[in-house]
Enzyme design. Structure first.
Site, PDB file in Angstrom:
ATOM      1  N   HIS A  41       0.839  -1.190   0.000  1.00  0.00           N
ATOM      2  CA  HIS A  41       0.000   0.000   0.000  1.00  0.00           C
ATOM      3  C   HIS A  41       0.879   1.246   0.000  1.00  0.00           C
ATOM      4  O   HIS A  41       1.844   1.340   0.762  1.00  0.00           O
ATOM      5  CB  HIS A  41      -0.902  -0.007   1.236  1.00  0.00           C
ATOM      6  CG  HIS A  41      -1.714   1.230   1.420  1.00  0.00           C
ATOM      7  ND1 HIS A  41      -1.486   2.121   2.443  1.00  0.00           N
ATOM      8  CD2 HIS A  41      -2.754   1.731   0.708  1.00  0.00           C
ATOM      9  CE1 HIS A  41      -2.354   3.113   2.368  1.00  0.00           C
ATOM     10  NE2 HIS A  41      -3.134   2.914   1.332  1.00  0.00           N
ATOM     11  N   HIS A 118       2.402  11.390  -1.173  1.00  0.00           N
ATOM     12  CA  HIS A 118       1.512  11.107  -0.050  1.00  0.00           C
ATOM     13  C   HIS A 118       1.719  12.218   0.971  1.00  0.00           C
ATOM     14  O   HIS A 118       2.488  12.088   1.906  1.00  0.00           O
ATOM     15  CB  HIS A 118       1.813   9.729   0.562  1.00  0.00           C
ATOM     16  CG  HIS A 118       0.702   9.220   1.429  1.00  0.00           C
ATOM     17  ND1 HIS A 118       0.909   8.288   2.425  1.00  0.00           N
ATOM     18  CD2 HIS A 118      -0.625   9.499   1.440  1.00  0.00           C
ATOM     19  CE1 HIS A 118      -0.237   8.014   3.009  1.00  0.00           C
ATOM     20  NE2 HIS A 118      -1.193   8.741   2.438  1.00  0.00           N
TER      21      HIS A 118
END
Length: 328
Positions: A41, A118
């Protein structure tokens, strides 16, 4: 009955670089979406750049705060944005075969360079990471990877086309074109045809123009802080029944503002580490296969620092049991 002696549960994940080629021959004709496959992930978040701009999609309050006090916001974004600790080659060696790639283009960047992001952007470009994967695949000709490309913040149509062209040139005949009849997606057929790469691309217009691109692979994301709430969500999804093709069960915790404020010394890593025992225990109870409650790809954060990969891979042993197809 054949076994999978190379990947018993609890084996360190570093020992799984060629696990697909080491599966028993009885599994070579199983569809890939009926196998248990470990996934990463937010796979590229191990190399976030503390000095990069804040990601454009971050809330306005975060960007404003970063303008005033970057010494506060950057460490916070970094420790909550970092979801992996190992390089892409190390993740591949540990057994990861599904990669969650969040691709972006920096605002005001006049180059064609693409990055992952991110919270902040990565040091490594998308092109560099893909080259590392291509090099690794050359050394492991029977291993198959699934690249799930999504988000695409700041990408123009031209940058999309450039990225697809780059992947087609880089991977060449290793790319498996989209197959509606997915029953043929087996290890044996991939090895025979020389396929090693499946590219899932979250842009329907591009998919229509390029036969090499696959539709989005469903991802079961709980969006919860508590690991028990994550497991409860996944169990509820299982009761609804698995999709027909590839899909992902995400063992991912998601922080919220309240949690961050109440745990000033915590990070995504510490939060994830506290959940390892319950997540690994849950994995051991799962089964791959075609049954309603069966799983396919299982994703986790900070792969390679526990037994996640080997435990997921070992689930394929259950496919050798004659009654697995009736699991519901």
């Amino acid at each position: 009955m054949a076994n999978i002696p190379e990947i018993p549960p609890g084996t360190p994940t570093q020992s799984c670089p060629d696990w697909m080629s080491q599966l028993p021959e009885q599994l070579w004709d199983k569809p890939l979406y009926h196998l248990a496959i470990p996934g990463s992930h937010d796979a590229m978040s191990y190399c976030l750049d503390m000095c990069s701009p804040v990601q454009e999609s971050e809330p306005l309050t975060i960007k404003a705060l970063d303008y005033i006090m970057p010494c506060f916001t950057r460490p916070c974004l970094y420790k909550w944005g970092t979801a992996q600790a190992h390089s892409i080659a190390e993740q591949l060696d540990s057994g990861m075969r599904y990669f969650d790639f969040r691709i972006t283009h920096k605002k005001h960047d006049t180059s064609d360079n693409l990055y992952f992001a991110h919270g902040v952007y990565t040091l490594m470009t998308v092109q560099e990471a893909l080259k590392d994967i291509a090099q690794w695949l050359t050394c492991h000709p029977k291993e198959i990877v699934i690249l799930a490309c999504s988000h695409f913040e700041g990408l123009s149509n031209e940058l999309h086309e450039n990225l697809v062209f780059f992947m087609k040139q880089l991977f060449g005949d290793k790319i498996c074109p989209y197959m509606e009849l997915q029953e043929t997606l087996t290890l044996r057929s991939f090895w025979r045809l020389g396929y090693q790469v499946i590219i899932s691309y979250d842009d329907s217009a591009l998919i229509k123009r390029h036969k090499e691109l696959w539709p989005v692979i469903p991802y079961w994301w709980a969006n919860q802080v508590d690991p028990q709430d994550v497991l409860q969500y996944l169990e509820q999804q299982k009761q609804k029944g698995r999709p027909g093709g590839f899909f992902v069960a995400g063992l991912n915790l998601t922080e919220n503002t309240q949690y961050v404020i109440l745990h000033p010394r915590a990070s995504l890593k510490t939060m994830t580490q506290h959940s390892y025992s319950s997540f690994l225990e849950w994995i051991g109870k799962q089964s791959p296969g075609p049954g309603k409650a069966c799983l396919n790809i299982i994703c986790e954060d900070f792969v390679g620092i526990n037994n996640f990969a080997s435990d997921v891979i070992h689930l394929n042993q259950k496919l050798l049991e004659p009654d697995i197809v009736t699991l519901s």
